[in-house]
Structures are given as C-alpha cells and as structure tokens.
Design a protein around this motif. Structure first.
Motif, PDB file in Angstrom:
ATOM      1  N   TYR A 184       0.862  -1.194   0.000  1.00 15.88           N
ATOM      2  CA  TYR A 184       0.000   0.000   0.000  1.00 15.88           C
ATOM      3  C   TYR A 184       0.892   1.237   0.000  1.00 15.88           C
ATOM      4  O   TYR A 184       1.924   1.270   0.653  1.00 15.88           O
ATOM      5  CB  TYR A 184      -0.871  -0.026   1.252  1.00 15.88           C
ATOM      6  CG  TYR A 184      -1.806   1.152   1.401  1.00 15.88           C
ATOM      7  CD1 TYR A 184      -3.006   1.216   0.703  1.00 15.88           C
ATOM      8  CD2 TYR A 184      -1.491   2.206   2.263  1.00 15.88           C
ATOM      9  CE1 TYR A 184      -3.870   2.296   0.861  1.00 15.88           C
ATOM     10  CE2 TYR A 184      -2.347   3.290   2.422  1.00 15.88           C
ATOM     11  CZ  TYR A 184      -3.541   3.322   1.712  1.00 15.88           C
ATOM     12  OH  TYR A 184      -4.384   4.392   1.868  1.00 15.88           O
ATOM     13  N   PRO A 240      -8.505   3.952   4.533  1.00 13.04           N
ATOM     14  CA  PRO A 240      -8.090   3.066   5.623  1.00 13.04           C
ATOM     15  C   PRO A 240      -6.953   3.706   6.412  1.00 13.04           C
ATOM     16  O   PRO A 240      -6.207   4.516   5.884  1.00 13.04           O
ATOM     17  CB  PRO A 240      -7.588   1.827   4.880  1.00 13.04           C
ATOM     18  CG  PRO A 240      -7.167   2.344   3.539  1.00 13.04           C
ATOM     19  CD  PRO A 240      -8.090   3.475   3.223  1.00 13.04           C
ATOM     20  N   ALA A 241      -6.812   3.343   7.696  1.00 11.47           N
ATOM     21  CA  ALA A 241      -5.644   3.765   8.452  1.00 11.47           C
ATOM     22  C   ALA A 241      -4.463   3.076   7.779  1.00 11.47           C
ATOM     23  O   ALA A 241      -4.493   1.864   7.545  1.00 11.47           O
ATOM     24  CB  ALA A 241      -5.779   3.321   9.892  1.00 11.47           C
ATOM     25  N   ALA A 278      -1.720   2.191   8.858  1.00 10.92           N
ATOM     26  CA  ALA A 278      -1.166   1.107   9.675  1.00 10.92           C
ATOM     27  C   ALA A 278      -1.896  -0.201   9.398  1.00 10.92           C
ATOM     28  O   ALA A 278      -1.293  -1.273   9.364  1.00 10.92           O
ATOM     29  CB  ALA A 278      -1.265   1.469  11.154  1.00 10.92           C
ATOM     30  N   SER A 279      -3.210  -0.096   9.155  1.00  9.97           N
ATOM     31  CA  SER A 279      -3.975  -1.322   8.901  1.00  9.97           C
ATOM     32  C   SER A 279      -3.659  -1.892   7.524  1.00  9.97           C
ATOM     33  O   SER A 279      -4.033  -3.012   7.199  1.00  9.97           O
ATOM     34  CB  SER A 279      -5.473  -1.049   9.041  1.00  9.97           C
ATOM     35  OG  SER A 279      -5.917  -0.290   7.930  1.00  9.97           O
ATOM     36  N   MET A 280      -2.981  -1.090   6.682  1.00  8.33           N
ATOM     37  CA  MET A 280      -2.608  -1.556   5.346  1.00  8.33           C
ATOM     38  C   MET A 280      -1.147  -2.026   5.323  1.00  8.33           C
ATOM     39  O   MET A 280      -0.558  -2.211   4.266  1.00  8.33           O
ATOM     40  CB  MET A 280      -2.813  -0.439   4.319  1.00  8.33           C
ATOM     41  CG  MET A 280      -4.231   0.112   4.264  1.00  8.33           C
ATOM     42  SD  MET A 280      -5.468  -1.162   3.965  1.00  8.33           S
ATOM     43  CE  MET A 280      -5.198  -1.465   2.211  1.00  8.33           C
ATOM     44  N   ARG A 329       4.494   0.672   8.283  1.00  8.06           N
ATOM     45  CA  ARG A 329       5.143   0.649   9.594  1.00  8.06           C
ATOM     46  C   ARG A 329       5.858   1.969   9.859  1.00  8.06           C
ATOM     47  O   ARG A 329       6.263   2.667   8.926  1.00  8.06           O
ATOM     48  CB  ARG A 329       6.154  -0.502   9.662  1.00  8.06           C
ATOM     49  CG  ARG A 329       5.504  -1.876   9.626  1.00  8.06           C
ATOM     50  CD  ARG A 329       4.756  -2.150  10.936  1.00  8.06           C
ATOM     51  NE  ARG A 329       3.897  -3.322  10.855  1.00  8.06           N
ATOM     52  CZ  ARG A 329       2.567  -3.278  10.666  1.00  8.06           C
ATOM     53  NH1 ARG A 329       1.957  -2.130  10.509  1.00  8.06           N
ATOM     54  NH2 ARG A 329       1.850  -4.378  10.629  1.00  8.06           N
ATOM     55  N   LYS A 388      -5.880  11.628   7.858  1.00  8.53           N
ATOM     56  CA  LYS A 388      -6.796  10.713   7.163  1.00  8.53           C
ATOM     57  C   LYS A 388      -7.906  11.466   6.440  1.00  8.53           C
ATOM     58  O   LYS A 388      -8.271  11.134   5.318  1.00  8.53           O
ATOM     59  CB  LYS A 388      -7.403   9.720   8.167  1.00  8.53           C
ATOM     60  CG  LYS A 388      -6.522   8.492   8.347  1.00  8.53           C
ATOM     61  CD  LYS A 388      -7.162   7.481   9.264  1.00  8.53           C
ATOM     62  CE  LYS A 388      -8.386   6.861   8.644  1.00  8.53           C
ATOM     63  NZ  LYS A 388      -9.089   5.980   9.582  1.00  8.53           N
ATOM     64  N   GLU A 409       2.012   7.093  10.166  1.00  5.07           N
ATOM     65  CA  GLU A 409       1.833   6.264   8.968  1.00  5.07           C
ATOM     66  C   GLU A 409       0.962   6.983   7.955  1.00  5.07           C
ATOM     67  O   GLU A 409       1.101   6.789   6.754  1.00  5.07           O
ATOM     68  CB  GLU A 409       1.128   4.947   9.319  1.00  5.07           C
ATOM     69  CG  GLU A 409       1.834   4.069  10.327  1.00  5.07           C
ATOM     70  CD  GLU A 409       1.305   4.287  11.736  1.00  5.07           C
ATOM     71  OE1 GLU A 409       0.691   5.347  11.992  1.00  5.07           O
ATOM     72  OE2 GLU A 409       1.517   3.407  12.580  1.00  5.07           O
ATOM     73  N   ASP A 410       0.032   7.809   8.434  1.00  7.04           N
ATOM     74  CA  ASP A 410      -0.972   8.383   7.537  1.00  7.04           C
ATOM     75  C   ASP A 410      -0.513   9.615   6.759  1.00  7.04           C
ATOM     76  O   ASP A 410      -1.269  10.148   5.959  1.00  7.04           O
ATOM     77  CB  ASP A 410      -2.250   8.685   8.325  1.00  7.04           C
ATOM     78  CG  ASP A 410      -3.032   7.421   8.597  1.00  7.04           C
ATOM     79  OD1 ASP A 410      -3.487   6.805   7.619  1.00  7.04           O
ATOM     80  OD2 ASP A 410      -3.139   7.021   9.763  1.00  7.04           O
TER      81      ASP A 410
END
Ligand code: TPP
Ligand code: SF4
Ligand code: MG
Lengths: 306, 204
Positions: free
Chosen positions: B5, B17-18, B20-22, B25, B151, B171-172
C-alpha cells in the motif's frame, strides 16, 4: 496549570485567531475577586454558544464561568444534553462524559488531581442537565455524595430532556405535558435539594439564574466548600423556553415568576455547620481584601493628585 | 501482502483506511518514511523540501504543542517553524503563496471555523479547500488529532501531507519524520534553501 503557562509563543502570536490573543491578554485567569462584573469589560471564557437564541442556559454559563474562583485550575465535567453543545466554546478545561456518568468521572478526576498535584488547588465542577443528574445518572450523583467526594455538582434544571425534544424528567412538575410526554407527569418533582442534604452535601442551593450577583455568590461558596470540606450541590432553574412555548425575550421573566416565595424555585439553601464556619471565615477575608484594595486605590489617587 | 500500500495524495475516498492497517510501519530513530517506504532522514528532508518548492500553496500547520510557549523547548520549536516558513516564502516564486495557519486547539467549533485563518482536526479539509492548499506540514499536533486530520485530508483532498512528529511518526502522512526538534526543523529549512531555484515551480 499555572497562569504563566497560558502564553502564546512570540513568533506565533500574530497568526493566532483573535479570540486566543484575547484570552491571553484580556481574560481574567488568575484575577483575584473575579466575578460577573467582569462581563463586558474583559474577555469572557465563553465564545459564541450554540444554544437557542435567548436560552437562559447561556446566561447561566456566562455567570458561572465569570465566577469560578480559579478557572485556570478548574476542570469541568459535562454530560450529554444542551449544555454539552456549549462546552467546546469554553476556555476552561473540560471533559465530556457518557450521559449520566458525570459524577463518577468527576470522582476519579478529583482524586487523580489530588495525587498528581498534592497541596495545589484543583477544582472539579460537574455541570449537567436534570436528565443526566436526576434520572439516568442518579446512581452516580448519589454515590459521589455518599462517598463525600470533594467537588461541586451543578444541575441545569430545565425540567425535561430538552436536547432530545422534550421527554419527561424526574425534575419535571407534576401534570406537565411535554412534546414527547403527552400523557402528563403523574408524580411530583423529585426533591433533589433535600435528597442532596440527606446524602451528605455540605452546601445546597436551589434558585434561578435571574440575578448574576446571586449566581456568583453561590458558585463561589459551593466551590470553596467542595475544595475544603465535601460535596456541594446547586440546582439552577434554566427554563427551556423552546419547550415551554416562550419566545427568546421571555426567559428572564419566566425565572422571576418561578422564584417568588411560594413558587418551586424560591431561594432555598442548606449549609452544614462546618461549611458555615468556613464561609464566615472566607467572607471576613474577602472583606479585608476589598478594604485593602479600596485603601490602595485611594492612596494611588491621592499620589496622582499630589 | 503482495503489493505494498502506498500513502499517496487523495482524494482516496470517504473513509480511507488507516495506513497502519494496510501494513505501513513507522520508521526507527534516524529514519523517516516516504509514501510508507522507510528511508533515511535526509532523503525525506529532500522530498519534503521539493514538495514545498513545487506546491502552489505550501503551508505549515503548527498545533498547540508549539503555538503555546509551554516551556523553552516549545518556544524554540516555534522560532524554528517561523524560520522554515520565512525560508519557504523567500524560496518560492511570486505565483506561489506560502502560508502559516495555526491549529490552536481541537474543539469542534460551531457553527464552523474560519478556514482562512485556522485549521481544525475535525474538518481540516475546509481549510485545505478554502485556501487551495496542495502541500502541507503538520507540526506540534498531538498524535491522535494529527492522525485524524491526515486521514480526512487524504480522504477528501489532493493535498500532499508531511508530518514533523515529535514522537514515533505518522503512517498516515505521505512523508513523516520522527523525534522532531528545533534543529531538525532548521535542517529542513536548510534543505529548502539548498534546493531553491532547482525545483520546477507549479504550472497554473
Ligand atoms: C447513554 C445515553 N443515553 C441516552 C442518550 C440520549 N440523550 C441525549 S441528550 C438526552 C437528554 C438530556 O436531558 P438533560 O440532561 O435534562 O439535558 P438538557 O438537554 O435538558 O439540557 C438524552 C436522553 C445519550 N446521549 N446517551
Ligand atoms: S432546547 Fe431548550 S434548553 Fe436547549 S438550548 Fe433550546 S431553549 Fe435552551
Ligand atoms: Mg433538562
């Protein structure tokens, strides 16, 4: 938080929206003897509110915020209802709690602040509607009082659930018909001030917010007693003009009508012996402070003339 | 995950999506990330400086941690941020407009904020849209509010986001630094100065 920390970084001052510049330059944080008379001459700790035009809750908010003895060291705890829409506009630390939980949150908060800042003044003030205080949160309200938690509970009594369109509340008058309670209330208005007294509150007042000087006095008393002795409770009539069919100019008259000696919001006060002693002491000190300030001013004027 | 991602400018969609959830790191100390790929810090400095120099409206959004002089460290960061802003202003062409817009606090203001002079984490897109901001950097914003803003911006705007984070990074954001200090912000200003004139300005 000390007042000295409420300072904008020099390089950022001119880009800050003016309300923040004013809060630093013209608000009354840290001012001794602050009170309702500062309204209009200094920056208030409330911005534009989102209540209905003319809602007495907005007056109550202004008087209360002007009267907090130490706003920079106060945390207010709110609950869902019309009041919760005002808190985002307030220049005092505040926590929004789950509906009804406000006195439980305030208990933990007050204890945590005492551990984290021993020996420092940290006032906790709950401000919630009657639905939150007397119905859904009654358990939390009473338990905090039984436990002698040292914070003030203020109930904005508008005698129904205003924010959700007019449901019946325990503080509603018997026989009242609301938009969402068409049958009419079948039992009496709950006597929460009396219950507060029996539950261990050291200072209890039932009144309207028609007189700013009275609101200032009871707020200061309630907070000082809570700081030193134990729980205090204020039940303030802030009629929901929308639900009782009044227009925006009629809130004040409604309060005046309801505070007549035979009416349900006639001034009622209960003060424990301990609290009486403290308040007498504080009143004497305040008198001394005012006399000293007066003397100082007179000397200054005299020096100016010479 | 077979294809990684990438954290890229949006509008991605209503609920991006966050990152981090993709699988994105956070960088380790001394590192940063670009679009989710871990790089050394200098590489990210150059990328961020290029974004400022090639944007029509390069903007810095300082948050409460640097707007208020809580302590000496905060005051020093404010000085560095001002310096970075002045450097960007001096380094761009007259057709570009550098901005410095505060996020004074996180309250959901009603009826709405004034998007010309402030940004709010509950609807940061209003400020981005109003000022047509196409590259921005957050600094001094608490993590949760920064994540929320990043986000929403990725979801609803085409703005390029940079995070100058004092903790472990974001991450975002499209570019994220970590362990921000006044010195690090000054280094970014040096990169802007160094690349001045060598980056193509935006076409209208
Ligand atoms: C746990 C929970 N239950 C119910 C509600 C719905 N609710 C929102 S406001 C409200 C009534 C508020 O009445 P009151 O406390 O009297 O405040 P007012 O709006 O009258 O000032 C209710 C029941 C909620 N938000 N949360
Ligand atoms: S609904 Fe009633 S209590 Fe709520 S803001 Fe309007 S007038 Fe005030
Ligand atoms: Mg109510």
């Amino acid at each position: 938080m000390s007042k000295e920390r409420i300072k904008i970084a020099a390089e950022m001052f001119e880009i800050m929206p003016s309300e923040y510049q004013d809060l630093v330059d013209r608000a009354t944080y840290g001012k001794e003897g602050r009170g309702w008379k500062d309204i209009g001459t200094s920056k208030e700790l409330i911005e534009e509110h989102s209540l209905c035009a003319g809602c007495p809750e907005s007056m109550a908010f202004r008087y209360i915020l002007a009267s907090l003895p130490a706003p920079e060291d106060t945390v207010m705890v709110g609950s869902t209802g019309c009041t919760s829409l005002v808190f985002p506009h307030v220049g005092v630390h505040n926590i929004h709690s789950l509906f009804g939980n406000q006195n439980a949150i305030a208990s933990g908060l007050k204890r945590a602040l005492s551990v984290r800042f021993p020996g420092q003044v940290k006032d906790v003030v709950v401000l919630a509607g009657d639905g939150a205080t007397v119905d859904i949160g009654l358990d939390m309200t009473l338990q905090a009082w039984f436990r002698q938690e040292k914070f003030t509970t203020i109930c904005f009594d508008n005698e129904l659930y205003a924010n959700t369109g007019g449901q019946e509340s325990g503080l509603m008058q018997k026989g009242f018909v609301a938009k969402m309670a068409p049958v009419g209330k079948t039992f009496e208005k709950v006597k929460l001030p009396e219950i507060a007294r029996e539950s261990g509150c050291h200072y209890v007042v039932n009144c309207t917010v028609s007189k700013p000087n009275l609101v200032e006095k009871v707020i200061k008393n309630a907070i000082h007693v809570a700081r030193e002795i134990g729980p205090t409770y204020l039940q303030l009539y802030t009629p929901c003009i929308l639900e009782i069919g009044k227009n925006s100019m009629e809130g004040l008259q409604e309060m005046r009508d309801s505070e007549k000696p035979t009416e349900r919001f006639a001034y009622k006060e209960y003060v424990s012996d301990e609290a009486k002693e403290l308040l007498t002491e504080l009143a004497a000190k305040e008198k001394e402070r005012k006399a000293a300030a007066k003397k100082q001013l007179a000397e200054k004027q005299l020096a100016g003339k010479a | 995950m077979s294809t990684m991602y990438e954290v890229l400018p949006g509008p991605e969609h209503f609920l991006p999506p966050a990152a981090a959830s993709m699988g994105i790191r956070l960088p380790d100390p001394g590192q940063a990330h670009i679009h989710g790929k871990i790089v050394n810090e200098d590489e990210a400095m150059e990328a961020a400086a290029r974004q400022f120099l090639s944007a029509k409206v390069p903007t810095i959004f300082p948050g409460p941690l640097v707007l208020w002089a809580w302590n000496e460290k905060a005051a020093k960061k404010a000085t560095a941020i001002r310096h970075l802003y002045e450097t960007i202003k001096e380094s761009v062409t007259p057709s570009q407009q550098a901005m410095l817009i505060p996020m004074p606090d996180y309250r959901p203001k009603y009826p709405k904020i004034n998007p010309e002079i402030e940004i709010n984490p509950n609807h940061p897109n209003l400020t981005i849209w109003h000022n047509k901001i196409d590259a921005c950097m957050f600094v001094g914003v608490h993590c949760h509010q920064a994540n929320l803003s990043l986000k929403i911006i990725r979801g609803g705007t085409y703005c390029y986001t940079i995070a100058m984070c004092a903790q472990a990074g974001h991450e975002d954001a499209m570019v994220s630094f970590r362990d921000a200090t006044a010195d690090k912000i000054m280094r970014l200003a040096d990169w802007v100065k160094k690349l001045k004139g060598s980056v193509e300005p935006p076409k209208d």
